[in-house]
Every structure is written in structure tokens, then in C-alpha cells.
Write a protein that holds these residues in place. Structure first.
Motif, mmCIF file in Angstrom:
data_model
loop_
_atom_site.group_PDB
_atom_site.id
_atom_site.type_symbol
_atom_site.label_atom_id
_atom_site.label_comp_id
_atom_site.label_asym_id
_atom_site.label_seq_id
_atom_site.Cartn_x
_atom_site.Cartn_y
_atom_site.Cartn_z
ATOM 1 N N ALA A 112 -57.362 26.742 14.098
ATOM 2 C CA ALA A 112 -58.810 26.766 13.848
ATOM 3 C C ALA A 112 -59.481 27.822 14.707
ATOM 4 C CB ALA A 112 -59.420 25.389 14.123
ATOM 5 N N GLY A 113 -58.914 28.069 15.891
ATOM 6 C CA GLY A 113 -59.504 29.060 16.780
ATOM 7 C C GLY A 113 -59.162 30.493 16.423
ATOM 8 N N VAL A 114 -58.121 30.688 15.585
ATOM 9 C CA VAL A 114 -57.699 32.055 15.257
ATOM 10 C C VAL A 114 -57.758 32.333 13.758
ATOM 11 C CG1 VAL A 114 -56.173 32.140 17.254
ATOM 12 C CG2 VAL A 114 -55.238 31.440 15.047
ATOM 13 N N SER A 115 -58.347 31.393 12.995
ATOM 14 C CA SER A 115 -58.320 31.542 11.542
ATOM 15 C C SER A 115 -59.133 32.722 11.051
ATOM 16 C CB SER A 115 -58.828 30.256 10.871
ATOM 17 O OG SER A 115 -60.190 30.046 11.183
ATOM 18 N N GLY A 116 -60.099 33.155 11.856
ATOM 19 C CA GLY A 116 -60.913 34.302 11.464
ATOM 20 C C GLY A 116 -62.079 33.940 10.575
ATOM 21 N N SER A 117 -62.102 32.725 10.066
ATOM 22 C CA SER A 117 -63.174 32.329 9.160
ATOM 23 C C SER A 117 -64.288 31.579 9.875
ATOM 24 C CB SER A 117 -62.609 31.417 8.054
ATOM 25 O OG SER A 117 -62.188 30.189 8.602
ATOM 26 N N GLY A 118 -64.004 31.109 11.074
ATOM 27 C CA GLY A 118 -64.989 30.309 11.779
ATOM 28 C C GLY A 118 -65.050 28.882 11.301
ATOM 29 N N SER A 119 -64.197 28.507 10.346
ATOM 30 C CA SER A 119 -64.196 27.145 9.843
ATOM 31 C C SER A 119 -63.590 26.210 10.869
ATOM 32 C CB SER A 119 -63.394 27.053 8.538
ATOM 33 O OG SER A 119 -63.309 25.715 8.096
ATOM 34 N N SER A 120 -64.203 25.062 11.023
ATOM 35 C CA SER A 120 -63.697 24.059 11.953
ATOM 36 C C SER A 120 -62.705 23.120 11.283
ATOM 37 C CB SER A 120 -64.862 23.241 12.523
ATOM 38 O OG SER A 120 -65.564 22.595 11.467
ATOM 39 N N VAL A 121 -62.507 23.263 9.967
ATOM 40 C CA VAL A 121 -61.625 22.367 9.227
ATOM 41 C C VAL A 121 -60.415 23.147 8.725
ATOM 42 C CG1 VAL A 121 -61.409 20.779 7.283
ATOM 43 C CG2 VAL A 121 -63.575 20.940 8.543
ATOM 44 N N VAL A 122 -59.256 22.782 9.232
ATOM 45 C CA VAL A 122 -58.001 23.452 8.881
ATOM 46 C C VAL A 122 -57.048 22.436 8.291
ATOM 47 C CG1 VAL A 122 -55.967 24.634 9.797
ATOM 48 C CG2 VAL A 122 -58.259 25.264 10.608
ATOM 49 N N VAL A 123 -56.456 22.766 7.160
ATOM 50 C CA VAL A 123 -55.425 21.936 6.539
ATOM 51 C C VAL A 123 -54.079 22.613 6.753
ATOM 52 C CG1 VAL A 123 -54.463 21.154 4.343
ATOM 53 C CG2 VAL A 123 -56.891 20.863 4.814
ATOM 54 N N LEU A 124 -53.101 21.844 7.210
ATOM 55 C CA LEU A 124 -51.743 22.340 7.403
ATOM 56 C C LEU A 124 -50.870 21.792 6.274
ATOM 57 C CD1 LEU A 124 -51.324 21.835 11.259
ATOM 58 C CD2 LEU A 124 -52.194 23.832 10.031
ATOM 59 N N GLU A 125 -50.429 22.656 5.412
ATOM 60 C CA GLU A 125 -49.641 22.243 4.262
ATOM 61 C C GLU A 125 -48.159 22.215 4.630
ATOM 62 O OE1 GLU A 125 -48.632 20.888 0.642
ATOM 63 O OE2 GLU A 125 -50.699 21.207 1.304
ATOM 64 N N GLY A 126 -47.569 21.015 4.710
ATOM 65 C CA GLY A 126 -46.141 20.869 4.943
ATOM 66 C C GLY A 126 -45.709 20.869 6.394
ATOM 67 N N VAL A 127 -46.641 21.012 7.341
ATOM 68 C CA VAL A 127 -46.268 21.107 8.752
ATOM 69 C C VAL A 127 -45.737 19.775 9.275
ATOM 70 C CG1 VAL A 127 -47.153 21.471 11.089
ATOM 71 C CG2 VAL A 127 -47.771 23.050 9.249
ATOM 72 N N ASN A 128 -46.343 18.680 8.872
ATOM 73 C CA ASN A 128 -45.890 17.373 9.344
ATOM 74 C C ASN A 128 -44.446 17.117 8.922
ATOM 75 O OD1 ASN A 128 -45.749 14.206 9.316
ATOM 76 N ND2 ASN A 128 -47.544 14.742 10.540
ATOM 77 N N ASP A 129 -44.130 17.418 7.661
ATOM 78 C CA ASP A 129 -42.749 17.249 7.185
ATOM 79 C C ASP A 129 -41.802 18.176 7.937
ATOM 80 O OD1 ASP A 129 -43.500 15.312 5.380
ATOM 81 O OD2 ASP A 129 -43.661 16.705 3.691
ATOM 82 N N TYR A 130 -42.245 19.397 8.196
ATOM 83 C CA TYR A 130 -41.423 20.359 8.928
ATOM 84 C C TYR A 130 -41.075 19.841 10.325
ATOM 85 C CZ TYR A 130 -40.685 24.325 12.089
ATOM 86 O OH TYR A 130 -40.209 25.156 13.072
ATOM 87 N N LEU A 131 -42.054 19.291 11.029
ATOM 88 C CA LEU A 131 -41.811 18.785 12.379
ATOM 89 C C LEU A 131 -40.820 17.615 12.359
ATOM 90 C CD1 LEU A 131 -45.438 18.901 13.821
ATOM 91 C CD2 LEU A 131 -43.550 20.463 14.358
ATOM 92 N N ARG A 132 -40.936 16.778 11.356
ATOM 93 C CA ARG A 132 -40.009 15.656 11.252
ATOM 94 C C ARG A 132 -38.592 16.122 10.918
ATOM 95 N NH1 ARG A 132 -44.675 13.571 11.449
ATOM 96 N NH2 ARG A 132 -45.084 11.328 11.658
ATOM 97 N N ARG A 133 -38.490 17.094 10.049
ATOM 98 C CA ARG A 133 -37.152 17.643 9.749
ATOM 99 C C ARG A 133 -36.551 18.299 10.983
ATOM 100 N NH1 ARG A 133 -39.788 19.546 5.083
ATOM 101 N NH2 ARG A 133 -39.760 21.670 5.936
ATOM 102 N N LEU A 134 -37.400 18.971 11.748
ATOM 103 C CA LEU A 134 -36.934 19.617 12.990
ATOM 104 C C LEU A 134 -36.399 18.566 13.943
ATOM 105 C CD1 LEU A 134 -36.715 22.194 14.671
ATOM 106 C CD2 LEU A 134 -39.078 21.823 15.408
#
Length: 202
Positions: free
Chosen positions: A171-193
Motif C-alpha cells: 500500500a505504501g509503494v503502490s503509486g496510486s495512493g490507495s489505502s486498500v490493497v488486495v493480494l490475489e493468491g498470496v495467502n495460498d502461496y504462504l501456506r504452500r511455502l
């Protein structure tokens, strides 16, 4: 058939308008919808893949106005801004038989209000009003196990905390200034890791 009492249903979750179905490359398109028969105004996403719309939309009873993928605060402000115009539309329509089906027909003032509503929504939203979506390849670097000390014993709660930390960092580096960030697939990735580390130790 008219009504002048409008009920606005606001978004309650910051990323409520975000929905991306499995196998689709982009999130579902979003809209503001005015239900003429129920007098309800809300923001939502298209639950249908492709250009399909319900019969209620096809026959004009549910009026849809395109918006970007907005976060809740921006969507709710848009709902408040268009409410006076939606009131005019609700006050000036009727149900008629077109020879084949019952359809909604707007009166002259309702048509004018709808044109004003479309113009009000066009190009009014900044990037900061929109949800930023990061897919797993863009949001991760392959070094998360070392960076966050992930082991085979890392709990699901801790992985959720790591996902939230990644979200906040992006959210701090997105460049859009948006405070709302969606992470697509990151939760599954962390669990697989995590689970993969357990298999390596076996």
C-alpha cells in the motif's frame, strides 16, 4: 409506477466490490445499480462472467452505471452524490408492455437525470479511490521464508499476519495512493511455502 423513497445500501467492507473468479485474468466489472421497483441504490460487481446481465437489467427495471473498482469509502461517497438524481429517476418511470414483455420506461425528467448521473460518474474517480490489486507474482519475491522466518511450524495466524504486513508494505509503494490493497493468491502461496518446508524436513 413511481416511488420517491430511495434506500441506499452502502458498502461495509473496504474491498467489497472486488471479485475475481478462478480462471479470469481481471476482476469483475463494477457498477452502481438503481432498482426501480424496490427503490434501492447500491454499488456492486457483475456476478456474471462476460457481458451477461439479468432480465431485470435487460428490461430496464435495474439501472446500472459503470464505475471502476472502488474501495468502500469512495463507492459510498459516489452513492451519496448520485442519490438526488436517483430520486428523480424513481419519481418518473412506469412499467409498460412493449408488445413482448413488461419493461421499464423512463419519463423525460428521469431520462435527463440519468444522463446527468452518467456524466457525474464519468472520469470523476482518482486512482486513490480505487482498489489496487497485486497478483502473487508481483507481490512476492520468493524470499519470504527467510524474510519472515517462516518454518514448517509457522501457524496459520502468523501467515495471516505476514500477508497483512505484505499488504501494508505494498500500500505504501503502490503509486496510486490507495489505502486498500488486495493480494490475489498470496495467502495460498504462504501456506504452500510453509507446507513445502514441512515436506523438506520429513
Amino acid at each position: 409506477m413511481t416511488t420517491t423513497t430511495i434506500r441506499v445500501i452502502e458498502c461495509t467492507s473496504p474491498d467489497e466490490l472486488y471479485r475475481q473468479y478462478s480462471g479470469q485474468s481481471e476482476p469483475q466489472p463494477c457498477y452502481i445499480e438503481l432498482d426501480l421497483r424496490e427503490g434501492v441504490l447500491l454499488a456492486s460487481y457483475n456476478a456474471e462472467i462476460g457481458n451477461a446481465v439479468p432480465f431485470s437489467v435487460h428490461y430496464g427495471f435495474d439501472r446500472r452505471y459503470d464505475i471502476p473498482l472502488l474501495h468502500a469509502e469512495a463507492a459510498n461517497q459516489a452513492l451519496r452524490d448520485v442519490t438526488p438524481l436517483a430520486d428523480r429517476i424513481l419519481a418518473d418511470w412506469e412499467q409498460v408492455w412493449d408488445g413482448n414483455n413488461l419493461v421499464a420506461r423512463l419519463g423525460k425528467d428521469a431520462q435527463a437525470a440519468e444522463e446527468e448521473l452518467d456524466a457525474l460518474l464519468e472520469d470523476r474517480f482518482a486512482e486513490s479511490d480505487q482498489v489496487t490489486v497485486w497478483d502473487v507474482d508481483s507481490a512476492t519475491n520468493g524470499c519470504e521464508a527467510d524474510e519472515y522466518s517462516i518454518t514448517a511450524e509457522t501457524t496459520d495466524d502468523r501467515l495471516d499476519e505476514i500477508e497483512e504486513q505484505i499488504r501494508q508494505d505494498l500500500a505504501g509503494v503502490s503509486g496510486s495512493g490507495s489505502s486498500v490493497v488486495v493480494l490475489e493468491g498470496v495467502n495460498d502461496y504462504l501456506r504452500r511455502l510453509r507446507d513445502g518446508l514441512g515436506e523438506d524436513d520429513a
